[in-house]
Scaffold this motif. Structure first.
Motif, PDB file in Angstrom:
ATOM      1  N   ARG A   1       0.841  -1.179  -0.061  1.00 42.07           N
ATOM      2  CA  ARG A   1      -0.124  -0.054   0.058  1.00 42.07           C
ATOM      3  C   ARG A   1       0.986   1.495   0.101  1.00 42.07           C
ATOM      4  NH1 ARG A   1      -4.978   0.614  -0.166  1.00 42.07           N
ATOM      5  NH2 ARG A   1      -5.328  -1.442   0.196  1.00 42.07           N
ATOM      6  N   ALA A   2       1.881   1.124   0.766  1.00 44.57           N
ATOM      7  CA  ALA A   2       2.820   2.352   0.664  1.00 44.57           C
ATOM      8  C   ALA A   2       3.331   2.751  -0.412  1.00 44.57           C
ATOM      9  CB  ALA A   2       3.995   2.167   1.902  1.00 44.57           C
ATOM     10  N   GLN A   3       3.928   1.622  -1.503  1.00 43.70           N
ATOM     11  CA  GLN A   3       4.413   1.773  -2.826  1.00 43.70           C
ATOM     12  C   GLN A   3       3.160   2.323  -3.618  1.00 43.70           C
ATOM     13  OE1 GLN A   3       5.638  -2.444  -3.412  1.00 43.70           O
ATOM     14  NE2 GLN A   3       7.712  -1.673  -3.177  1.00 43.70           N
TER      15      GLN A   3
ATOM     16  N   ALA B   1       3.612   5.663  -5.811  1.00 37.62           N
ATOM     17  CA  ALA B   1       3.322   5.661  -7.481  1.00 37.62           C
ATOM     18  C   ALA B   1       2.378   6.776  -7.728  1.00 37.62           C
ATOM     19  CB  ALA B   1       2.884   4.278  -7.708  1.00 37.62           C
ATOM     20  N   LEU B   2       1.192   6.738  -6.928  1.00 37.99           N
ATOM     21  CA  LEU B   2      -0.034   7.732  -7.253  1.00 37.99           C
ATOM     22  C   LEU B   2       0.483   9.160  -7.251  1.00 37.99           C
ATOM     23  CD1 LEU B   2      -2.716   5.752  -5.371  1.00 37.99           C
ATOM     24  CD2 LEU B   2      -2.651   5.994  -7.844  1.00 37.99           C
ATOM     25  N   LEU B   3       1.363   9.393  -6.071  1.00 41.28           N
ATOM     26  CA  LEU B   3       1.934  10.642  -6.042  1.00 41.28           C
ATOM     27  C   LEU B   3       2.809  11.150  -7.049  1.00 41.28           C
ATOM     28  CD1 LEU B   3       2.139  10.892  -2.066  1.00 41.28           C
ATOM     29  CD2 LEU B   3       0.543  11.905  -3.324  1.00 41.28           C
TER      30      LEU B   3
ATOM     31  N   SER C   1       2.236   3.951 -16.035  1.00 41.61           N
ATOM     32  CA  SER C   1       3.082   4.501 -15.027  1.00 41.61           C
ATOM     33  C   SER C   1       3.867   3.617 -14.069  1.00 41.61           C
ATOM     34  CB  SER C   1       2.495   5.698 -14.326  1.00 41.61           C
ATOM     35  OG  SER C   1       3.461   6.537 -13.454  1.00 41.61           O
ATOM     36  N   LEU C   2       3.094   2.878 -13.689  1.00 38.73           N
ATOM     37  CA  LEU C   2       3.844   1.618 -12.783  1.00 38.73           C
ATOM     38  C   LEU C   2       4.670   0.860 -13.633  1.00 38.73           C
ATOM     39  CD1 LEU C   2       0.857   0.412 -10.726  1.00 38.73           C
ATOM     40  CD2 LEU C   2       2.691   1.848  -9.931  1.00 38.73           C
TER      41      LEU C   2
END
Length: 748
Positions: free
Chosen positions: A507-509, A513-515, A526-527
Motif C-alpha cells: 500500500r505504501a508503494q 506511485a500515485l503521488l 506509469s507503474l
C-alpha cells in the motif's frame, strides 16, 4: 303498516333523485361517448384507407432501412432521485441490447442523495458513456428542474468533446428500451423535431388490477388515440419517456425560456413541451414502427393467441407501473394536475379548432373521471334493484320510476351501445399486443380503473384547493420496479487495489506511485514505466479488474486470414487484435478493459459473437501498428530477426530487448486523455467518425479541432520520451552503429 309506507315513499323519493342524477350523467356520458366514437371512426376509416390505397402501391419501410443513416451522437437524459440499483441495470441492458453505439447517458442526481450518486459512480466506472450530473439544488425538485441540470451538463460535454448531439432523448431509470430505438430516432431526427414511440407496461399477475389497468389504458391510447391525434392536428404529446427532441427543438425551447428549456413548475413538462413546439411550427410525429425478424416473434414475451404481429413487434418503451392503489392514485393525480389544471393555465384555447378539439379531450378528464365513477355507482344501484325484483316474492316495482318517454329509453340504449363500443375497442387493442386473455380481463378492469381515476381526480382537486394554485403543487415522484436481468451490477475495482491484493505492490508503494505518476500515462502504464511492476503483472491486474483472462500475444504469428476478419478502422477504434475462433466465438486481444457497449458494437460490426482476453502491455499496440495503422513504415521485429540471423545476439538477449520495447509502448490517445486534452467518452464518439476517415487519428483530431497542432506536437514528443527506440536498446546491447544503420535501411 304506516312506517313501511313512509319507508317506501322515502325510498321512492330517493329513486326519483337518482333518476334525475342518472339523466344528467347519461347526457354527459352521451357527449363524451360520441366524442370517443368519433376518434374510433377516424382511426378505422384511416386504417382501412391506408390499407386499400397507400400500402397497395408502396411497400412498408422495413427495419433494415434504419441502418442506412450513419450513427449520429445521441444524448439520453435520465433524472434519478432515490434510484439505487436501477441505473446500473439500465446501463447494462442498454449496452447489451442496443443496436447502436454513438450515444451517451447523462444521469441527473441530487447532492442530498448519496446512495444514488454512489451507484451512478460505480456504473460510470464500468460504462464510459454514462455520466453523472449533480443538480444544483437538493432534491426532490421537479423532473423538469433535474432535466435542466442534465441539459447543462450535456452542453458542457459537447464543448469538451467538440461534437453536437443530434437528438436529446427522455427516459426514466426504470425504462426497458427497445434495441432499435436509437436507430429509429437517428433515422428521423433530421426531419422531425419531436419523436414519440409507444409505451407498453409490463404485465403483473392477473389479479393485480391496479397495475394492469395501466396496460389497458396505454394499449388503447398509444395504438389508436395518439395516432389519430397526430393525423388530425399534427400535435403529439410527449409521454415523458421514449421521446426524442431534435437539436432545433432544444434550441427553440432554450430561446423560449431564456436559457431554461423545461418549465420547472410544471408537473407534466413532457405534455407542456409538445404544445410549445407545435406553436413554433416544429414537426412532431408518433411512430409505431415494427421490427419483425422472424415469424410470430415477440421481443419481450411469449406468443399468445390474438396477438397482432406488427403491433407486438413495435419499437416501444417497456416498464412496470405502480402496483398499489395509493401509488397509482398519487401518480395519476400528478398527471391530472399537470395536464388539466396547469395545462389550462399555461395553454389557452388556440385559433386552431383541431388543436382545440384535442385540448378539450385532454381536459374533459376532469369531468369524465367523476362521471364514470358516478355511472358505475348508479349501475350498481340499478343492478341491486333488478336483483331485488327477481328474488323477492312480492316485490315493489321500483324500476317503474325509471321508465319514461321514448327519449330516455333511446338515450340509455345509445349509451349502452357507446359503452359496449368502448369495451370492444379496449378489448381489441389490448389483445393485439398482450393476447386475448389480457384483452378479456381488460373489461372488468375498466371499473377498477374508474375508481382509481375518480380518487386521483379528487386528490388533485384537494391539492389545488390546499395550495390555492395548481402551479404550486409539489412534484410527487412515483417509485417503479425494474425487471431483473439475472445478474448483479458489478462495480469495477480500482487497479491499484487489485495490485495490492495480488501482492504485487504494498500500500505504501501504491501511494508513492500515485503521488509520482508519470504525466500523460494511466496508472498501470506509469507503474510499468517506473519499474514498480512488469507488464505481466499489469496484465494480470487488468484482467482481474475486467473479469477476463490474460495471455501473451505474438502479433506477428497471427494468420492473415484471421487479421482480415477485422477492418483496420475497427481494429484501431477499439484497439483490438483478432486471436482465434473458439466454438464460433471470435476471441480478441486488448490491453485494457472493453466495456459492454464496445463488445456489443464489435459483435455487430464483425457479424460474430466476440469475447476478449487481456494482452501484456505493448503486444496489441505493436500488432496494430504492424497490421492496421496507416503510414507505418518500419518493422521492429524484422530488425531483431536480422540481428539474430547474423548471430550478434542470442535468443535470450533478444527476448529481453523485445520485452522492454513492448512494455514502453504508449498509444497517443492514452497521453491525450491523461493530460486532459480530451475526454475518454468523447474520444469514443470521435473514433466512430474516424472510422469513415482516411486520415490518421492524430491528423483527424486536429482536423476536427479537438486538439491543436501544438497539443499534438506536445503529446507526440511525450510519446517519444516514453517509448524506447529499438535501435537504442540494441546499441546498449553492444551492436555497432554502422551495422544498425545498415539493418534499418533493409527493414524499411
Amino acid at each position: 303498516m304506516m312506517p313501511e309506507f313512509w319507508l317506501v315513499d322515502g325510498f321512492a323519493t330517493y329513486l326519483y333523485g337518482l333518476k334525475l342524477i342518472a339523466i344528467v350523467v347519461a347526457v354527459a356520458m352521451l357527449i363524451s361517448g360520441v366524442d370517443d366514437l368519433f376518434i374510433d371512426i377516424i382511426y378505422w376509416l384511416r386504417t382501412s384507407w391506408r390499407r386499400l390505397t397507400v400500402y397497395r402501391h408502396h411497400d412498408r419501410l422495413e427495419y433494415q432501412a434504419l441502418y442506412e443513416r450513419e450513427e449520429q451522437p445521441l444524448a439520453i437524459m435520465v433524472p434519478a432521485w432515490h434510484e439505487t440499483g436501477v441505473i446500473g441495470q439500465m446501463a447494462e441492458l442498454a449496452a447489451t441490447r442496443f443496436d447502436y453505439e454513438n450515444y451517451q447517458i447523462f444521469v441527473g442526481t441530487y447532492p442530498n442523495d448519496p446512495d444514488t450518486q454512489k451507484d451512478v459512480d460505480e456504473v460510470c466506472a464500468r460504462f464510459p458513456n454514462v455520466h453523472k450530473v449533480v443538480c444544483a439544488r437538493p432534491g426532490p425538485t421537479s423532473k423538469a428542474d433535474c432535466l435542466n441540470n442534465v441539459l447543462d451538463a450535456i452542453f458542457q460535454f459537447e464543448r469538451k468533446a467538440n461534437l453536437s448531439f443530434a437528438g436529446f432523448i427522455l427516459h426514466d431509470a426504470e425504462d426497458v428500451i427497445s434495441d432499435m430505438e436509437l436507430r429509429l430516432f437517428n433515422y428521423l431526427v433530421e426531419r422531425k423535431d419531436l419523436i414519440q414511440i409507444p409505451v407498453y407496461p409490463f404485465e403483473r399477475p392477473w389479479y393485480n388490477f391496479t397495475s394492469l389497468h395501466y396496460l389497458d389504458e396505454f394499449a388503447e391510447l398509444h395504438s389508436k388515440d395518439v395516432p389519430v391525434r397526430e393525423a388530425v392536428s399534427g400535435q403529439v404529446p410527449s409521454a415523458g419517456v421514449g421521446t426524442c427532441f431534435s437539436r432545433r427543438a432544444i434550441i427553440a425551447l432554450l430561446e423560449d425560456g431564456d436559457g431554461i428549456a423545461f418549465d420547472v413548475q410544471s408537473l407534466t413538462e413532457d405534455y407542456d413541451i409538445g404544445f410549445r413546439l407545435k406553436e413554433k411550427g416544429m414537426e412532431e410525429v408518433f411512430v409505431r414502427f415494427p421490427v419483425i425478424r422472424e415469424a410470430r416473434s415477440t421481443p419481450n414475451q411469449r406468443w399468445r393467441f390474438g396477438m397482432h404481429e406488427r403491433d407486438t413487434n413495435v419499437i416501444c418503451v417497456r416498464e412496470y407501473f405502480p402496483d398499489t392503489f395509493q401509488t397509482a392514485v398519487r401518480q395519476k393525480s400528478r398527471w391530472i394536475i399537470g395536464i388539466v389544471y396547469q395545462g389550462f393555465k399555461t395553454h389557452k384555447w388556440s385559433s386552431n379548432w383541431r388543436l382545440n378539439y384535442f385540448l378539450w379531450r385532454d381536459r374533459k378528464g376532469a369531468l369524465t373521471n367523476f362521471l364514470s365513477f358516478s355511472a358505475s355507482l348508479i349501475l350498481l344501484q340499478l343492478l341491486a334493484l333488478i336483483l331485488y325484483q327477481w328474488l323477492a316474492p312480492d316485490p315493489y316495482y321500483f324500476l317503474s320510476i325509471f321508465e319514461g318517454g321514448s327519449w330516455l329509453v333511446t338515450l340509455l340504449w345509445i349509451n349502452m351501445f357507446l359503452m359496449l363500443n368502448r369495451m370492444l375497442q379496449r378489448l381489441i387493442f389490448v389483445t393485439r399486443y398482450y393476447g386475448l386473455m389480457q384483452g378479456l380481463m381488460s373489461l372488468p378492469r375498466l371499473f377498477w380503473g374508474n375508481i382509481i381515476n375518480f380518487m386521483a381526480n379528487w386528490r388533485a382537486l384537494s391539492q389545488i384547493i390546499a395550495q390555492g394554485d395548481p402551479r404550486r403543487v409539489a412534484w410527487d415522484k412515483t417509485t417503479h420496479d425494474f425487471p431483473s436481468l439475472g445478474e448483479e451490477n458489478r462495480a469495477r475495482r480500482p487497479l491499484g487495489q487489485i495490485l495490492v491484493s495480488q501482492g504485487v505492490l504494498s500500500r505504501a508503494q501504491l501511494e508513492q506511485a500515485l503521488l509520482n505518476r508519470e504525466p500523460g500515462l494511466r496508472l498501470g502504464s506509469s507503474l510499468v514505466h517506473q519499474g514498480w511492476i512488469d507488464s505481466e503483472q499489469l496484465a494480470a491486474g487488468v484482467a482481474e479488474q475486467s473479469g477476463v483472462a490474460w495471455e501473451h500475444v505474438d502479433a506477428y504469428a497471427l494468420p492473415k486470414s484471421l487479421l482480415q476478419k477485422v477492418s483496420p478502422n475497427v481494429a484501431v477504434h477499439y484497439s483490438v487484435l483478432p486471436l482465434r475462433i473458439e466454438h464460433g466465438v471470435l476471441i480478441l486481444a486488448c490491453e485494457t478493459y472493453l466495456d459492454p457497449v464496445s463488445l456489443g458494437a464489435l459483435s455487430r460490426k464483425l457479424k460474430s459473437p466476440v469475447s476478449y482476453v487481456i494482452a501484456c502491455k505493448g503486444e496489441v499496440t505493436v500488432g496494430l501498428r504492424r497490421w492496421y495503422v496507416r503510414g507505418q513504415r518500419q518493422d521492429p521485429k524484422r530488425l531483431l530477426q536480422k540481428v539474430l540471423a547474423d548471430g550478434l545476439l542470442d535468443d535470450a538477449q533478444l527476448g529481453e530487448i523485445w520485452t522492454r520495447y513492448l512494455a514502453s509502448q504508449v498509444m497517443l490517445p492514452e497521453i491525450l486523455i491523461s493530460l486532459g486534452h480530451i475526454d475518454e467518452a468523447a474520444l469514443r464518439s470521435l473514433l466512430l467518425r474516424h472510422e469513415r476517415s482516411e486520415a490518421t487519428l492524430a491528423h483527424f483530431l486536429v482536423e476536427q479541432e479537438v486538439i491543436s497542432e501544438s497539443v499534438l506536437s506536445q503529446a507526440q514528443a511525450l510519446q517519444q520520451v516514453y517509448q524506447h527506440d529499438l535501435a537504442e536498446l540494441l546499441r546498449e546491447a553492444g551492436i555497432d552503429d554502422q551495422l544498425l544503420c545498415h539493418y534499418q535501411k533493409e527493414v524499411v
